[in-house]
Motif scaffolding. Structure first.
Motif, mmCIF file in Angstrom:
data_model
loop_
_atom_site.group_PDB
_atom_site.id
_atom_site.type_symbol
_atom_site.label_atom_id
_atom_site.label_comp_id
_atom_site.label_asym_id
_atom_site.label_seq_id
_atom_site.Cartn_x
_atom_site.Cartn_y
_atom_site.Cartn_z
ATOM 1 N N VAL A 103 21.702 -12.851 6.465
ATOM 2 C CA VAL A 103 22.628 -12.978 5.343
ATOM 3 C C VAL A 103 21.802 -13.002 4.063
ATOM 4 C CG1 VAL A 103 24.386 -14.386 4.244
ATOM 5 C CG2 VAL A 103 24.264 -14.266 6.745
ATOM 6 N N PRO A 104 21.887 -11.950 3.227
ATOM 7 C CA PRO A 104 21.057 -11.902 2.009
ATOM 8 C C PRO A 104 21.436 -13.021 1.043
ATOM 9 C CG PRO A 104 21.989 -9.742 2.533
ATOM 10 C CD PRO A 104 22.708 -10.740 3.376
ATOM 11 N N GLY A 105 20.493 -13.903 0.766
ATOM 12 C CA GLY A 105 20.741 -15.010 -0.142
ATOM 13 C C GLY A 105 20.426 -14.646 -1.581
ATOM 14 N N PRO A 106 20.846 -15.462 -2.520
ATOM 15 C CA PRO A 106 20.636 -15.158 -3.943
ATOM 16 C C PRO A 106 19.168 -15.178 -4.358
ATOM 17 C CG PRO A 106 21.548 -17.362 -3.673
ATOM 18 C CD PRO A 106 21.610 -16.711 -2.332
ATOM 19 N N HIS A 107 18.303 -15.825 -3.559
ATOM 20 C CA HIS A 107 16.877 -15.908 -3.907
ATOM 21 C C HIS A 107 16.007 -15.084 -2.966
ATOM 22 C CE1 HIS A 107 17.691 -19.153 -6.757
ATOM 23 N NE2 HIS A 107 18.461 -19.702 -5.830
ATOM 24 N N ALA A 108 16.622 -14.174 -2.204
ATOM 25 C CA ALA A 108 15.882 -13.434 -1.173
ATOM 26 C C ALA A 108 15.039 -12.305 -1.725
ATOM 27 C CB ALA A 108 16.860 -12.881 -0.129
ATOM 28 N N LEU A 109 15.313 -11.839 -2.949
ATOM 29 C CA LEU A 109 14.647 -10.634 -3.421
ATOM 30 C C LEU A 109 14.089 -10.801 -4.830
ATOM 31 C CD1 LEU A 109 13.954 -7.829 -2.331
ATOM 32 C CD2 LEU A 109 15.997 -6.944 -3.440
ATOM 33 N N ARG A 110 13.222 -11.816 -5.003
ATOM 34 C CA ARG A 110 12.459 -11.848 -6.249
ATOM 35 C C ARG A 110 11.444 -10.717 -6.181
ATOM 36 N NH1 ARG A 110 12.452 -14.875 -10.299
ATOM 37 N NH2 ARG A 110 13.398 -16.699 -9.284
ATOM 38 N N THR A 111 11.404 -9.900 -7.214
ATOM 39 C CA THR A 111 10.664 -8.641 -7.157
ATOM 40 C C THR A 111 9.619 -8.562 -8.251
ATOM 41 O OG1 THR A 111 12.627 -7.555 -6.248
ATOM 42 C CG2 THR A 111 10.913 -6.126 -7.132
ATOM 43 N N LEU A 112 8.414 -8.190 -7.856
ATOM 44 C CA LEU A 112 7.337 -7.960 -8.812
ATOM 45 C C LEU A 112 7.504 -6.574 -9.416
ATOM 46 C CD1 LEU A 112 4.584 -8.550 -10.145
ATOM 47 C CD2 LEU A 112 3.499 -7.684 -8.052
ATOM 48 N N ILE A 113 7.743 -6.529 -10.724
ATOM 49 C CA ILE A 113 7.929 -5.261 -11.422
ATOM 50 C C ILE A 113 6.810 -5.102 -12.451
ATOM 51 C CG2 ILE A 113 9.463 -3.898 -12.891
ATOM 52 C CD1 ILE A 113 11.810 -5.368 -11.679
ATOM 53 N N PRO A 114 5.799 -4.286 -12.150
ATOM 54 C CA PRO A 114 4.752 -4.040 -13.145
ATOM 55 C C PRO A 114 5.333 -3.365 -14.382
ATOM 56 C CG PRO A 114 4.037 -3.344 -10.962
ATOM 57 C CD PRO A 114 5.514 -3.617 -10.878
ATOM 58 N N VAL A 115 4.833 -3.769 -15.545
ATOM 59 C CA VAL A 115 5.303 -3.226 -16.820
ATOM 60 C C VAL A 115 4.102 -2.661 -17.570
ATOM 61 C CG1 VAL A 115 6.484 -3.734 -18.983
ATOM 62 C CG2 VAL A 115 7.127 -4.962 -16.900
ATOM 63 N N SER A 116 4.197 -1.403 -17.978
ATOM 64 C CA SER A 116 3.074 -0.769 -18.661
ATOM 65 C C SER A 116 2.879 -1.350 -20.055
ATOM 66 C CB SER A 116 3.292 0.736 -18.765
ATOM 67 O OG SER A 116 2.246 1.339 -19.505
ATOM 68 N N MET A 117 1.626 -1.614 -20.390
ATOM 69 C CA MET A 117 1.244 -2.022 -21.742
ATOM 70 C C MET A 117 0.405 -0.920 -22.397
ATOM 71 S SD MET A 117 2.668 -4.983 -21.719
ATOM 72 C CE MET A 117 2.043 -5.805 -23.180
ATOM 73 N N ARG A 118 0.476 0.281 -21.857
ATOM 74 C CA ARG A 118 -0.367 1.399 -22.279
ATOM 75 C C ARG A 118 0.279 2.143 -23.446
ATOM 76 N NH1 ARG A 118 -4.544 3.789 -19.678
ATOM 77 N NH2 ARG A 118 -4.119 2.441 -17.879
ATOM 78 N N SER A 119 -0.451 2.278 -24.535
ATOM 79 C CA SER A 119 0.045 3.013 -25.687
ATOM 80 C C SER A 119 -0.065 4.517 -25.438
ATOM 81 C CB SER A 119 -0.737 2.640 -26.950
ATOM 82 O OG SER A 119 -2.108 2.947 -26.789
ATOM 83 N N ALA A 120 0.651 5.291 -26.226
ATOM 84 C CA ALA A 120 0.702 6.745 -26.018
ATOM 85 C C ALA A 120 -0.658 7.398 -26.198
ATOM 86 C CB ALA A 120 1.716 7.365 -26.981
ATOM 87 N N ASP A 121 -1.537 6.807 -26.995
ATOM 88 C CA ASP A 121 -2.837 7.427 -27.228
ATOM 89 C C ASP A 121 -3.876 7.029 -26.181
ATOM 90 O OD1 ASP A 121 -3.072 4.796 -27.956
ATOM 91 O OD2 ASP A 121 -4.155 5.173 -29.823
ATOM 92 N N ALA A 122 -3.442 6.282 -25.147
ATOM 93 C CA ALA A 122 -4.384 5.865 -24.101
ATOM 94 C C ALA A 122 -3.892 6.255 -22.712
ATOM 95 C CB ALA A 122 -4.601 4.356 -24.176
ATOM 96 N N LEU A 123 -3.056 7.287 -22.633
ATOM 97 C CA LEU A 123 -2.478 7.667 -21.347
ATOM 98 C C LEU A 123 -3.526 8.147 -20.360
ATOM 99 C CD1 LEU A 123 0.796 9.519 -22.470
ATOM 100 C CD2 LEU A 123 0.524 7.161 -21.689
ATOM 101 N N ASP A 124 -4.598 8.769 -20.874
ATOM 102 C CA ASP A 124 -5.600 9.336 -19.972
ATOM 103 C C ASP A 124 -6.828 8.442 -19.804
ATOM 104 O OD1 ASP A 124 -6.532 9.632 -22.520
ATOM 105 O OD2 ASP A 124 -7.253 11.688 -22.263
ATOM 106 N N VAL A 125 -6.751 7.186 -20.230
ATOM 107 C CA VAL A 125 -7.863 6.252 -20.054
ATOM 108 C C VAL A 125 -7.757 5.642 -18.662
ATOM 109 C CG1 VAL A 125 -8.975 4.158 -20.885
ATOM 110 C CG2 VAL A 125 -7.927 5.749 -22.512
ATOM 111 N N ALA A 126 -8.831 5.743 -17.884
ATOM 112 C CA ALA A 126 -8.812 5.275 -16.497
ATOM 113 C C ALA A 126 -9.067 3.773 -16.444
ATOM 114 C CB ALA A 126 -9.848 6.026 -15.677
ATOM 115 N N ASP A 127 -7.998 2.987 -16.416
ATOM 116 C CA ASP A 127 -8.081 1.543 -16.233
ATOM 117 C C ASP A 127 -6.679 1.031 -15.947
ATOM 118 O OD1 ASP A 127 -6.801 1.650 -18.674
ATOM 119 O OD2 ASP A 127 -8.370 0.644 -19.821
#
Length: 465
Positions: free
Chosen positions: A280-304
């Motif tokens: 039975v899916p409970g209200p606290h069963a699916l806390r989800t880690l959602i990565p959020v980009s902090m990358r600016s448009a001028d650093a799209l090709d920087v490998a990190d």
């Protein structure tokens, strides 16, 4: 020597803490056939790999972690160590391809060599073949990885959906010195200093509140489902495919974002999976880690890695699809406004000022502890806007492959490519044998929302990120 950031190195330490984990990310390009001669493929990929610095660099580490690891040129680099060729058994459909992808991704990369591999896979049905590129997460986050993979194509990097993400659209924040523009009147200088101080104070308070909220979410061990628990070495992989035009229509009908629709579909898929398991899916069963980009448009090709995180609860307990979407939208808006995005980024920025040995040992210790609060990972990677070609062949599809760790038995990576949207799901082999049911549930979730939106005759519009 170019050193890894604290966030980059944390992926190495998390991998060190669990022998069952491989923290490599992958991308599977499915191409129209016939497959070129393997020697032609090897020659082309070798030339292109040499143009990407991280492909010829390896890690240099320090004894007892007395300094941050760095990237150094590999004096013995041989592309033959990184290029591999396999063939699928008949009939070469999704089941065989997904099984091969899982088998390749579950094995760790050799840290004595540059941390990447490229696998050509022949024998797909319908005169197709595939190219799987595997890169360690310490090299790059999802956006930077997508940019690196794009450089292997005939077209180069090209235009991607990454320019539409929030961080890419935001102007660079003004520094205190930048705000102190040349003025003739000293009174104006004082006004500029006062405004800059207020802005800095407000941003700092926002980040602190967000960091506290993330900490509370992580320590709140309320997840109660089979989605969280120990994982073994073997993996399963599956993928869901949806038309991007359908998802955008749902956005317009309900006045939400593309990410809202994707996460609502994921919620629906997990709910179906749990019900099929007799839970039975409970209200606290699916806390989800959602990565959020902090990358600016001028650093799209920087490998990190330039990401923060949000930890919303997805409403897996809610049976109504429209209500699911509404709750997802509201909770994401709340998480964005709470400062979680800024707080996570501030924590890693602050950790960069602590002696590396202390942060490395701390991360290894924390990642060895079982966590029972987060049940899933859902990361969204913007892909190419237009069709790509590889070795003269059209790239038909690009499937993302996320890693799993930290007691998360499933992880989902989303990627947009041209007119399609893909959900790639990696799962623990033993505890998630029903991973295909999850991807089918995701596809069904999108189509149900599309049908309900048509019946509702929604007219709300929204800017799609």
């Amino acid at each position: 020597m170019e050193h890894l950031s604290t966030l980059d190195a944390s992926f190495l330490q998390a991998e060190d803490s669990d022998p069952h984990v491989s923290l490599a990310v992958g991308g599977v390009s499915i191409l129209a056939g016939p497959m070129p001669d393997y020697r032609e493929v090897e020659s082309a990929l070798a030339d292109r790999a040499h143009a990407i610095p991280r492909c010829t660099q390896k890690l240099h580490t320090h004894t007892f972690d007395l300094g941050a690891p760095g990237w150094v040129d590999d004096p013995h680099f041989d592309v033959g160590h990184h290029l591999h060729h396999v063939a699928l058994p008949n009939p070469g459909d999704d089941a065989e391809l997904f099984g091969m992808v899982a088998s390749i991704m579950e094995r760790r990369l050799d840290r004595d060599r540059p941390l990447w591999e490229c696998w050509t896979i022949e024998g797909l049905s319908d005169d197709r073949w595939a190219l799987l590129v595997k890169i360690h997460h310490c090299i790059a986050d999802g956006i930077a990885t997508a940019e690196m993979l794009a450089k292997l194509s005939d077209d180069g990097a090209g235009d991607t959906f990454a320019t539409s993400i929030r961080a890419g659209r935001e102007p660079k924040g003004d520094s205190l010195l930048g705000l102190l523009r040349p003025r003739l009147n000293p009174i104006d200088w004082m006004g500029d200093i006062w405004r800059a101080t207020l802005a800095a104070t407000s941003a700092a308070e926002h980040a602190v509140v967000g960091a506290v909220e993330l900490t509370v979410r992580v320590l709140d061990a309320t997840a109660d489902s089979s989605l969280n628990g120990p994982i073994a070495t073997m993996r399963r992989y599956s993928a869901a495919r949806v038309d991007l035009t359908v998802m955008r229509r749902v956005c317009r009908d309900f006045g939400v974002t593309l990410n809202d629709v994707a996460l609502a579909a994921i919620t629906s898929g997990y709910r179906t999976m749990l019900l099929d398991r007799g839970e039975v899916p409970g209200p606290h069963a699916l806390r989800t880690l959602i990565p959020v980009s902090m990358r600016s448009a001028d650093a799209l090709d920087v490998a990190d890695n330039r990401v923060s995180a949000m930890l919303p609860l997805l409403p897996v307990d809610e049976p109504d699809p429209i209500r699911q979407l509404e709750i997802v939208h509201a909770r994401l808006e709340e998480a964005k406004g709470s400062g979680q995005r800024e707080g996570g980024s501030a924590v890693f920025a602050a950790a960069g000022n602590i002696p590396f040995a202390l942060t490395a040992w701390t991360i290894r210790l924390l990642t060895r502890l079982p966590q029972n609060s987060v049940a899933a990972l859902a990361t969204n990677v913007p892909g190419p806007r237009g069709r790509r070609r590889m070795l003269g062949r059209e790239v038909l599809e690009i499937l993302p492959v996320p890693p799993i760790a930290l007691h998360l038995r499933t992880g989902i990576a989303m990627l947009s490519y041209a007119d399609r949207f893909y959900f790639g799901v990696t799962a623990d082999y033993d505890s998630a044998p029903d991973v295909d049911a999850l991807t089918r549930g995701i596809e069904d979730g999108v189509w149900r929302l599309a049908e309900l939106g048509s019946l509702r005759g929604g007219t709300a519009s929204v800017a799609i990120p």
